[in-house]
Design a protein around this motif. Structure first.
Motif, mmCIF file in Angstrom:
data_model
loop_
_atom_site.group_PDB
_atom_site.id
_atom_site.type_symbol
_atom_site.label_atom_id
_atom_site.label_comp_id
_atom_site.label_asym_id
_atom_site.label_seq_id
_atom_site.Cartn_x
_atom_site.Cartn_y
_atom_site.Cartn_z
ATOM 1 N N GLY A 150 -26.355 -25.168 -44.330
ATOM 2 C CA GLY A 150 -26.107 -25.733 -43.015
ATOM 3 C C GLY A 150 -24.914 -25.149 -42.296
ATOM 4 O O GLY A 150 -24.270 -24.209 -42.747
ATOM 5 N N LYS A 151 -24.614 -25.752 -41.153
ATOM 6 C CA LYS A 151 -23.505 -25.344 -40.288
ATOM 7 C C LYS A 151 -22.860 -26.592 -39.692
ATOM 8 O O LYS A 151 -23.495 -27.627 -39.553
ATOM 9 C CB LYS A 151 -24.005 -24.486 -39.119
ATOM 10 C CG LYS A 151 -24.684 -23.193 -39.481
ATOM 11 C CD LYS A 151 -23.719 -22.055 -39.401
ATOM 12 C CE LYS A 151 -24.364 -20.694 -39.520
ATOM 13 N NZ LYS A 151 -25.165 -20.420 -40.666
ATOM 14 N N GLU A 157 -20.991 -31.871 -34.993
ATOM 15 C CA GLU A 157 -22.422 -31.843 -35.296
ATOM 16 C C GLU A 157 -22.630 -30.997 -36.543
ATOM 17 O O GLU A 157 -22.187 -29.856 -36.601
ATOM 18 C CB GLU A 157 -23.201 -31.258 -34.131
ATOM 19 C CG GLU A 157 -24.693 -31.183 -34.381
ATOM 20 C CD GLU A 157 -25.443 -30.576 -33.197
ATOM 21 O OE1 GLU A 157 -26.674 -30.584 -33.254
ATOM 22 O OE2 GLU A 157 -24.813 -30.105 -32.242
ATOM 23 N N ALA A 158 -23.296 -31.565 -37.526
ATOM 24 C CA ALA A 158 -23.589 -30.852 -38.765
ATOM 25 C C ALA A 158 -25.101 -30.738 -38.926
ATOM 26 O O ALA A 158 -25.814 -31.736 -38.838
ATOM 27 C CB ALA A 158 -22.993 -31.580 -39.957
ATOM 28 N N ILE A 159 -25.572 -29.525 -39.135
ATOM 29 C CA ILE A 159 -26.971 -29.286 -39.462
ATOM 30 C C ILE A 159 -27.002 -29.113 -40.974
ATOM 31 O O ILE A 159 -26.404 -28.168 -41.507
ATOM 32 C CB ILE A 159 -27.520 -28.016 -38.769
ATOM 33 C CG1 ILE A 159 -27.222 -28.030 -37.270
ATOM 34 C CG2 ILE A 159 -29.005 -27.853 -39.073
ATOM 35 C CD1 ILE A 159 -27.932 -29.081 -36.480
ATOM 36 N N VAL A 181 -34.595 -31.871 -37.291
ATOM 37 C CA VAL A 181 -34.663 -30.598 -36.573
ATOM 38 C C VAL A 181 -35.350 -29.548 -37.440
ATOM 39 O O VAL A 181 -35.501 -29.722 -38.644
ATOM 40 C CB VAL A 181 -33.260 -30.112 -36.140
ATOM 41 C CG1 VAL A 181 -32.628 -31.075 -35.152
ATOM 42 C CG2 VAL A 181 -32.354 -29.911 -37.336
ATOM 43 N N LEU A 182 -35.770 -28.470 -36.803
ATOM 44 C CA LEU A 182 -36.321 -27.309 -37.500
ATOM 45 C C LEU A 182 -35.471 -26.109 -37.137
ATOM 46 O O LEU A 182 -35.024 -25.989 -35.998
ATOM 47 C CB LEU A 182 -37.770 -27.046 -37.072
ATOM 48 C CG LEU A 182 -38.788 -28.126 -37.392
ATOM 49 C CD1 LEU A 182 -40.117 -27.789 -36.727
ATOM 50 C CD2 LEU A 182 -38.969 -28.261 -38.887
ATOM 51 N N VAL A 229 -31.620 -31.687 -40.973
ATOM 52 C CA VAL A 229 -31.177 -32.899 -40.302
ATOM 53 C C VAL A 229 -29.914 -32.565 -39.517
ATOM 54 O O VAL A 229 -29.023 -31.881 -40.026
ATOM 55 C CB VAL A 229 -30.883 -34.020 -41.324
ATOM 56 C CG1 VAL A 229 -30.290 -35.238 -40.653
ATOM 57 C CG2 VAL A 229 -32.125 -34.400 -42.084
ATOM 58 N N SER A 230 -29.854 -33.026 -38.288
ATOM 59 C CA SER A 230 -28.654 -32.886 -37.467
ATOM 60 C C SER A 230 -27.944 -34.238 -37.436
ATOM 61 O O SER A 230 -28.545 -35.250 -37.068
ATOM 62 C CB SER A 230 -29.038 -32.454 -36.054
ATOM 63 O OG SER A 230 -27.907 -32.450 -35.222
#
Length: 114
Positions: free
Chosen positions: A90-91, A5-7, A34-35, A60-61
């Motif tokens: 992001g992460k 999963e990448a945010i 997402v927020l 965005v996820s």
């Protein structure tokens, strides 16, 4: 199997989709608006002279369920596409997946994601 999963920033979504499609055979992805906030701690803007601090920024996820051997390649592609020196890029999270079941056919495991 693993879930990657990448945010990421919203403007990187189309680029990620294109790179993943070109470089590796991934049979699906899930995308959610997402927020959130992290080290960035929000964004300061001015509306009619009033300072507004937005603490939850739109991101965005993007999620993939992958065979173990594809995980590192997808992570590398995400990093190559999204990495920058700016705060808030992001992460990436990697989770183990115990089981996958395709509802329509009841296929399980790797067969359910192909």
């Amino acid at each position: 199997m693993k879930k990657v999963e990448a945010i990421i920033r919203q403007e990187k979504l189309e680029e990620i989709k294109a790179v993943i499609d070109q470089e590796i055979e991934v049979n699906g992805m899930t995308v959610s608006q997402v927020l959130g906030c992290g080290l960035q701690k929000g964004q300061k803007s001015y509306v009619r002279g009033q300072e507004i601090i937005t603490t939850l920024l739109p991101k965005v996820s993007v999620s993939f369920i992958l065979a173990d051997e594809d995980v590192e390649r997808v992570i590398d592609l995400i990093l190559e596409t999204c990495q920058s020196e700016e705060c808030g890029t992001g992460k990436i999270f990697v989770y183990p997946i115990e089981e996958v079941i395709r509802i329509r056919t009841r296929e399980t495991g790797q067969a359910a994601i192909q």
